[in-house]
Design a protein around this motif. Structure first.
Motif, PDB file in Angstrom:
ATOM      1  N   GLU A 589       0.780  -1.293   0.028  1.00 23.46           N
ATOM      2  CA  GLU A 589       0.222  -0.017  -0.102  1.00 23.46           C
ATOM      3  C   GLU A 589       0.941   1.494  -0.024  1.00 23.46           C
ATOM      4  O   GLU A 589       1.824   1.380   1.126  1.00 23.46           O
ATOM      5  CB  GLU A 589      -0.963  -0.017   1.247  1.00 23.46           C
ATOM      6  CG  GLU A 589      -1.726   1.034   1.209  1.00 23.46           C
ATOM      7  CD  GLU A 589      -2.601   1.068   2.423  1.00 23.46           C
ATOM      8  OE1 GLU A 589      -3.483   2.361   2.768  1.00 23.46           O
ATOM      9  OE2 GLU A 589      -2.900   0.226   3.307  1.00 23.46           O
ATOM     10  N   VAL A 590       0.646   2.110  -0.791  1.00 26.52           N
ATOM     11  CA  VAL A 590       1.480   3.559  -0.986  1.00 26.52           C
ATOM     12  C   VAL A 590       0.842   4.461  -1.150  1.00 26.52           C
ATOM     13  O   VAL A 590      -0.683   4.633  -1.306  1.00 26.52           O
ATOM     14  CB  VAL A 590       2.606   3.397  -2.252  1.00 26.52           C
ATOM     15  CG1 VAL A 590       3.443   2.018  -2.492  1.00 26.52           C
ATOM     16  CG2 VAL A 590       1.435   3.149  -3.599  1.00 26.52           C
ATOM     17  N   GLN A 591       1.293   5.720  -0.825  1.00 24.91           N
ATOM     18  CA  GLN A 591       0.515   6.948  -0.604  1.00 24.91           C
ATOM     19  C   GLN A 591       1.499   7.951  -1.435  1.00 24.91           C
ATOM     20  O   GLN A 591       2.413   8.098  -1.293  1.00 24.91           O
ATOM     21  CB  GLN A 591       0.370   7.279   0.782  1.00 24.91           C
ATOM     22  CG  GLN A 591      -0.576   8.761   0.872  1.00 24.91           C
ATOM     23  CD  GLN A 591      -0.854   9.045   2.406  1.00 24.91           C
ATOM     24  OE1 GLN A 591      -0.110   9.376   2.973  1.00 24.91           O
ATOM     25  NE2 GLN A 591      -2.044   8.948   2.639  1.00 24.91           N
ATOM     26  N   SER A 592       0.756   8.421  -2.584  1.00 23.96           N
ATOM     27  CA  SER A 592       1.392   9.371  -3.388  1.00 23.96           C
ATOM     28  C   SER A 592       1.966  10.732  -2.737  1.00 23.96           C
ATOM     29  O   SER A 592       1.111  11.226  -1.891  1.00 23.96           O
ATOM     30  CB  SER A 592       0.530   9.616  -4.326  1.00 23.96           C
ATOM     31  OG  SER A 592       1.228  10.859  -5.397  1.00 23.96           O
ATOM     32  N   ASP A 653       8.518   8.632  -5.397  1.00 25.39           N
ATOM     33  CA  ASP A 653       7.596   9.479  -5.601  1.00 25.39           C
ATOM     34  C   ASP A 653       5.992   8.888  -4.715  1.00 25.39           C
ATOM     35  O   ASP A 653       5.325   9.662  -4.466  1.00 25.39           O
ATOM     36  CB  ASP A 653       6.920   9.229  -7.025  1.00 25.39           C
ATOM     37  CG  ASP A 653       7.901   9.726  -7.905  1.00 25.39           C
ATOM     38  OD1 ASP A 653       8.475  10.593  -7.815  1.00 25.39           O
ATOM     39  OD2 ASP A 653       8.155   8.927  -8.979  1.00 25.39           O
ATOM     40  N   TYR A 654       6.480   7.906  -3.882  1.00 25.21           N
ATOM     41  CA  TYR A 654       5.395   7.388  -2.903  1.00 25.21           C
ATOM     42  C   TYR A 654       6.027   6.865  -1.602  1.00 25.21           C
ATOM     43  O   TYR A 654       7.141   6.455  -1.576  1.00 25.21           O
ATOM     44  CB  TYR A 654       4.625   6.228  -3.574  1.00 25.21           C
ATOM     45  CG  TYR A 654       4.014   6.320  -4.930  1.00 25.21           C
ATOM     46  CD1 TYR A 654       2.689   6.637  -4.759  1.00 25.21           C
ATOM     47  CD2 TYR A 654       4.789   6.576  -6.201  1.00 25.21           C
ATOM     48  CE1 TYR A 654       2.076   6.902  -6.215  1.00 25.21           C
ATOM     49  CE2 TYR A 654       4.052   6.711  -7.254  1.00 25.21           C
ATOM     50  CZ  TYR A 654       2.613   6.769  -7.177  1.00 25.21           C
ATOM     51  OH  TYR A 654       1.905   7.153  -8.668  1.00 25.21           O
ATOM     52  N   ASP A 655       5.030   7.128  -0.669  1.00 22.01           N
ATOM     53  CA  ASP A 655       5.591   6.814   0.789  1.00 22.01           C
ATOM     54  C   ASP A 655       5.084   5.029   0.786  1.00 22.01           C
ATOM     55  O   ASP A 655       3.811   5.002   0.423  1.00 22.01           O
ATOM     56  CB  ASP A 655       4.857   7.548   1.938  1.00 22.01           C
ATOM     57  CG  ASP A 655       5.544   8.949   1.752  1.00 22.01           C
ATOM     58  OD1 ASP A 655       6.802   9.115   1.464  1.00 22.01           O
ATOM     59  OD2 ASP A 655       4.801   9.956   1.972  1.00 22.01           O
ATOM     60  N   ILE A 656       5.854   4.270   1.468  1.00 24.30           N
ATOM     61  CA  ILE A 656       5.328   2.894   1.521  1.00 24.30           C
ATOM     62  C   ILE A 656       4.621   2.884   2.891  1.00 24.30           C
ATOM     63  O   ILE A 656       5.405   3.153   4.134  1.00 24.30           O
ATOM     64  CB  ILE A 656       6.508   2.099   1.434  1.00 24.30           C
ATOM     65  CG1 ILE A 656       7.196   2.090   0.259  1.00 24.30           C
ATOM     66  CG2 ILE A 656       5.939   0.564   1.519  1.00 24.30           C
ATOM     67  CD1 ILE A 656       6.802   1.926  -1.033  1.00 24.30           C
ATOM     68  N   ARG A 657       3.257   2.619   2.746  1.00 27.30           N
ATOM     69  CA  ARG A 657       2.511   2.671   4.078  1.00 27.30           C
ATOM     70  C   ARG A 657       2.246   1.269   4.714  1.00 27.30           C
ATOM     71  O   ARG A 657       2.278   1.255   5.857  1.00 27.30           O
ATOM     72  CB  ARG A 657       1.196   3.168   3.774  1.00 27.30           C
ATOM     73  CG  ARG A 657       1.154   4.738   3.246  1.00 27.30           C
ATOM     74  CD  ARG A 657      -0.159   5.316   3.421  1.00 27.30           C
ATOM     75  NE  ARG A 657      -0.565   5.763   4.656  1.00 27.30           N
ATOM     76  CZ  ARG A 657      -1.545   6.193   5.032  1.00 27.30           C
ATOM     77  NH1 ARG A 657      -2.849   5.918   4.422  1.00 27.30           N
ATOM     78  NH2 ARG A 657      -1.821   6.723   6.073  1.00 27.30           N
ATOM     79  N   ARG A 658       2.227   0.307   3.712  1.00 25.45           N
ATOM     80  CA  ARG A 658       2.124  -0.993   4.332  1.00 25.45           C
ATOM     81  C   ARG A 658       2.553  -1.880   3.544  1.00 25.45           C
ATOM     82  O   ARG A 658       2.362  -1.900   2.341  1.00 25.45           O
ATOM     83  CB  ARG A 658       0.466  -1.196   4.493  1.00 25.45           C
ATOM     84  CG  ARG A 658       0.151  -2.665   4.937  1.00 25.45           C
ATOM     85  CD  ARG A 658      -1.079  -2.783   5.518  1.00 25.45           C
ATOM     86  NE  ARG A 658      -2.306  -2.333   4.417  1.00 25.45           N
ATOM     87  CZ  ARG A 658      -2.962  -3.342   3.728  1.00 25.45           C
ATOM     88  NH1 ARG A 658      -2.935  -4.633   4.289  1.00 25.45           N
ATOM     89  NH2 ARG A 658      -3.964  -2.974   2.958  1.00 25.45           N
ATOM     90  N   VAL A 659       3.313  -3.166   3.739  1.00 26.70           N
ATOM     91  CA  VAL A 659       3.804  -4.092   3.044  1.00 26.70           C
ATOM     92  C   VAL A 659       3.419  -5.503   3.813  1.00 26.70           C
ATOM     93  O   VAL A 659       3.740  -5.672   4.926  1.00 26.70           O
ATOM     94  CB  VAL A 659       5.386  -4.173   3.085  1.00 26.70           C
ATOM     95  CG1 VAL A 659       5.901  -5.336   2.566  1.00 26.70           C
ATOM     96  CG2 VAL A 659       5.926  -2.822   2.191  1.00 26.70           C
ATOM     97  N   GLU A 660       2.914  -6.262   3.009  1.00 29.35           N
ATOM     98  CA  GLU A 660       2.684  -7.688   3.250  1.00 29.35           C
ATOM     99  C   GLU A 660       3.323  -8.729   2.276  1.00 29.35           C
ATOM    100  O   GLU A 660       3.031  -8.727   1.214  1.00 29.35           O
ATOM    101  CB  GLU A 660       1.212  -8.076   3.517  1.00 29.35           C
ATOM    102  CG  GLU A 660       0.454  -7.316   4.694  1.00 29.35           C
ATOM    103  CD  GLU A 660      -0.863  -7.708   4.866  1.00 29.35           C
ATOM    104  OE1 GLU A 660      -1.149  -8.884   4.315  1.00 29.35           O
ATOM    105  OE2 GLU A 660      -1.543  -6.839   5.376  1.00 29.35           O
ATOM    106  N   VAL A 661       4.252  -9.468   2.754  1.00 28.45           N
ATOM    107  CA  VAL A 661       5.022 -10.589   1.898  1.00 28.45           C
ATOM    108  C   VAL A 661       4.859 -11.824   2.312  1.00 28.45           C
ATOM    109  O   VAL A 661       5.303 -11.985   3.495  1.00 28.45           O
ATOM    110  CB  VAL A 661       6.538 -10.024   1.797  1.00 28.45           C
ATOM    111  CG1 VAL A 661       7.211 -11.043   0.812  1.00 28.45           C
ATOM    112  CG2 VAL A 661       6.626  -8.623   1.128  1.00 28.45           C
TER     113      VAL A 661
END
Length: 857
Positions: A589-592, A653-661
């Motif tokens: 999930e990214v935020q511009s 260009d984007y902030d990484i808000r959430r990562v699931e791997v």
């Protein structure tokens, strides 16, 4: 039943007071709680990573790598022992878990076996029990060679050692970061869970954890050409290693290690006085200083390589003996890079290189948004329930509302005392507890109404109403508690948090509904001496309804059967939208950083990375985007590589808000565990209902619940909602809710079977359904009010979870009337059969009918 002795009253309100005291620390900041007197509670609930941000990692140690390392170590020991005693040998090799060596002189075989027997000396595998473990078995073969076999017990022993050492090394590295209350713990035989709350740089955390950090000092071979070694075969006792430069520089180094990182006493960061660049300084312990001093004295004028994880950090020339036991490592470091290397060296090396099989990262901003959304949804849902209860029951509704508020306080206190972690699904569990608590009070109040309509005095109606509701409340809540316990045992992470919240909520619900509410009603009667039962402002179901539910069963039963078959066909023919929990892959999930995210640009940029199918869609606000990347199919490390490519492409260009791997190893395990959890819950509840009721009731409840589960899965297939780990929690909660509803209905059926021995079963079931209809309607509506608030205001992360819950409540209510009850007719349950087992029912009814007014003081 309505009389409370003074000590009981004190005990009840002391419990409430203690609950308030333990819940209060959640209302003020930690700086205040730290300064409170030690006698006062100061522990607040722990927020999960999805609420405060942070990193969750699951690491796996490779058993095959351990076997290879042990095989190499045993081979080296065999070589060293035989050479020291001048025993000739040939064909020294290792394969699988066996090292083979051939002794040249047949007369030396016995001597060689005795010499090598020291490798098979048992070690203490368990210091508590003193159990000895033999790591190597030695056996001669007919051709004169010897076999040294690594035992499975020995490998297991080394694996446990490696796990324990890895946990301690990782803990040392994470502690150096200065993070708050990290969690590092073993899971199973080869896994480690690492949770770092509040970490805002997951890549740094992963780099610190995943780096083996094995430091060695080895001489550089200047007599042979490195180019010849690359083009052909390196000379004996040498190997080609490359530097960390870009492009990497090859070095031909001797395999003999002068000193290793195990001899380091300390490491830190300083600046080179000549270049002002950051360098890593180190100091050896006594043994390391002697070895390093001797090696540098013997090799003045030659270069030596400082090697970290098989990469040459630097290769300085020895201009003079280094006798002080200290030195420095330079290599064009940044300040952060030098600090990271110093941390790694201080914490020590990992025995095995871990593989990241699962990663879940939540940015601090997203965590704060989730907390705000959860709090707002809880307030809205709670207010809706409070208003609805007051409109439905008037003064009794106010008593129920006070009990409900205290219930939530006690629930928060329980979570705080246990040190439980509150997650987003945990907030859903709190909202669900609100609905279940209301259900218990509705059961009691409806029972009181029935007894009052039957002509009893108010005191008798209240007393008998509480008595008769108790069994139903216990049965209904125990079934849900069974589901919660199984969910906790088989679940992981946030799902366990949901199960803990639900389980504590069940306990507090029974206490507040049957003890606290009863005390407040008794106090009201004793002090106000009312003549009539308070009425509410709305009545959803008229008194004495006579709906022919069993006449409708032909249509509803047929419709349910068609729906179940259709759901099963759809499930078998249409691919379910499985989340990464079950099929592996990555979710980002990214935020511009701009006002609006350009999804088409993201899709174009990521498609050039050759990562397979990539889904890009808007999520929440115009700035937010959700990216799904298919499983890479190259093992667990391939998922991490794909994530790194996505990060490097978008982070500007984007902030990484959430990562699931989730790697393929974990995804397969989660799918299996989810299936087992549902089946185990159904099996355990089947046994409980069978023991409490009759086999017809048990099978009816399980079939009705299976009906609800299958239709819920069909809903996921039709709507395309993502089916993930939270969906398993939703299905298990639906199991609990559906059974709760079914047990309430069955309890009334059982009661009427004893009361009306000659009534036909369809008529008796109609009577039971109509009698419980007000409770069924009120409970379903209050639970739906709480869930709808959570759906609209709890954030998009929870929407698929709550949508399944809403569907499950509706279907569960339907099945308890139109599926569970008609099944009793299908199973030919005989009216009066329960009465034959209970010969004292008539006597109890007579005693109840003659109950005298109770002295309330």
């Amino acid at each position: 039943m309505l009389y409370f002795s003074p000590w009981k009253t004190v005990l009840i309100w002391l419990t409430v007071f203690v609950g308030v005291m333990f819940a209060l620390p959640n209302l003020y900041p930690k700086s205040v709680s730290d300064n409170l007197p030690s006698i006062l509670p100061s522990q607040a609930m722990t927020l999960g990573l999805d609420l405060q941000g942070g990193v969750h990692l699951q690491l796996k140690l490779d058993r095959n790598e351990l076997v290879e390392n042990r095989l190499e170590s045993v081979r080296d020991q065999v070589r060293q022992l035989l050479r020291e005693d001048s025993i000739g040998y040939t064909g020294l090799s290792g394969k699988g878990q066996t090292v083979t060596v051939r002794i040249r002189n047949e007369g030396d075989v016995e001597a060689a076996m005795e010499l090598l027997s020291e490798l098979s000396v048992p070690v203490v595998g368990n210091t508590l029990t003193g159990t000895a473990v033999t790591e190597v078995d030695i056996a001669p073969r007919e051709d004169g060679s010897l076999e040294l076999i690594l035992t499975d017990d020995g490998i297991d022993y080394r694996m446990q050692q490696a796990l324990a050492q890895t946990v301690e090394v990782i803990r040392g590295r994470i502690d150096e970061l200065g993070t708050t209350e990290p969690i590092i713990q073993r899971q199973g035989n080869d896994r480690i869970i690492v949770q770092v709350p509040g970490a805002d740089d997951p890549e740094r955390v992963k780099e610190l954890i995943g780096t083996t950090a094995r430091l060695t000092f080895q001489m550089v071979d200047v007599e042979n050409s490195v180019e010849d070694a690359i083009g052909g075969r390196p000379p004996a006792g040498t190997e080609v290693l490359y530097s960390q430069d870009d492009p990497p520089i090859p070095y031909l180094v001797e395999t003999r290690e002068l000193v290793t990182g195990e001899n380091l006493d300390d490491a830190g960061v300083s600046f080179d006085q000549n270049t002002n660049e950051p360098v890593v300084t180190f100091r050896f312990d006594g043994t390391g200083a002697q070895r390093f001093g001797r090696a540098t004295t013997q090799n003045v004028g030659r270069p030596f390589a400082i090697v970290l994880d098989d990469q040459v950090v630097s290769a300085p020339r020895i201009n003079e003996p280094i006798l002080g036991g200290s030195g420095q490592i330079s290599g064009s470091f940044s300040v952060e890079g030098a600090n990271n290397l110093a941390i790694l060296l201080r914490a020590g090396a990992l025995p095995l290189k871990p593989t990241f099989v699962e990663e879940r990262t939540v940015g601090p901003s997203l965590g704060a948004d989730s907390v705000a959304a959860g709090e707002f949804a809880g307030i809205v849902g709670g207010l809706l329930v409070l208003v609805f209860m007051f409109l439905a029951y008037g003064l009794l509704g106010l008593i129920a509302n006070l009990a409900l508020i205290i219930n939530i306080v006690l629930l928060v206190a329980g979570l705080s005392i246990l040190g439980a972690t509150l997650t987003l699904p945990g907030i859903a569990g709190i909202v669900l507890t609100v609905g279940m608590a209301v259900d218990s009070n509705v059961l009691i109040f409806e029972r009181i109404r029935e007894e009052k309509l039957a002509g009893r005095s108010l005191i008798q109606a209240v007393d008998i109403g509480f008595q008769r509701a108790l069994t139903t409340i216990v049965d209904a809540n125990v079934t849900t508690l069974i589901a919660a316990c199984i969910l906790f045992y088989l679940g992981s992470g946030p799902i366990r948090g949901f199960a803990v919240t639900l389980a504590i909520g069940i306990v507090t619900t029974v206490f507040t509904a049957f003890v606290l509410t009863r005390w407040m009603v008794a106090w009201w009667i004793r002090n106000r001496k009312p003549k009539a039962l308070p009425e509410g402002f709305v009545k959803l179901v008229p008194d004495n309804t006579k709906i022919s539910f069993m006449w409708l069963r032909r249509f509803t039963f047929t419709g349910s059967a068609i729906a179940v078959i259709a759901s099963m066909v759809l499930f078998a023919t249409i691919n379910m939208n499985l989340g990464i929990d079950f099929k592996g892959g990555s979710l980002v999930e990214v935020q511009s950083k701009a006002e609006i995210a350009d999804t088409s640009d993201i899709r174009t940029r990521l498609s050039e990375l050759n990562l397979g199918e990539i889904q890009v869609q808007g999520f929440g606000s115009p700035q937010d985007v959700l990216i799904r990347i298919q499983s890479q199919g190259g093992g667990d490390n391939a998922e991490q590589s794909a994530l790194n490519l996505v990060r490097s492409e978008l982070e500007a260009d984007y902030d990484i808000r959430r990562v699931e791997v989730v790697g393929p190893t974990v995804s397969g395990e989660l799918a299996q565990a989810g299936t087992i959890a549902v089946l185990a819950a159904l099996g355990a509840i089947l046994i409980y209902i069978w023991l409490r009721f009759e086999w017809q009731f048990a099978l009816g409840a399980i079939i009705a619940t299976s009906h609800d589960v299958i239709l819920t899965i069909g809903m996921y297939v039709i709507t395309g909602l993502e089916f993930n780990l939270s969906s398993i929690a939703a299905i298990l909660t639906i199991v609990g809710y559906s059974l709760n509803d079914t047990v309430v209905v069955y309890d009334r059926v059982r009661e009427n079977l004893r009361r009306y021995k000659k009534m036909t079963l369809p008529a008796l079931l109609d009577l039971s359904m109509n009698e419980t209809l007000p409770r069924t309607t009120l409970t379903s509506l209050t639970t739906l009010l709480a869930l709808v608030a959570l759906y609209f205001f709890g954030g998009e992360v929870l929407q698929s979870f709550v949508a399944a819950m809403i569907f499950g409540v509706v279907i569960g209510t339907f099945s308890s009337i139109f599926v569970a009850a008609p099944l009793l007719i299908l199973f030919r349950l005989r009216p009066g059969s329960l009465a034959e087992k209970d010969k004292t029912v008539d006597a109890e009814k007579a005693a109840t009918a003659n109950t005298s007014p109770i002295d309330l003081g």
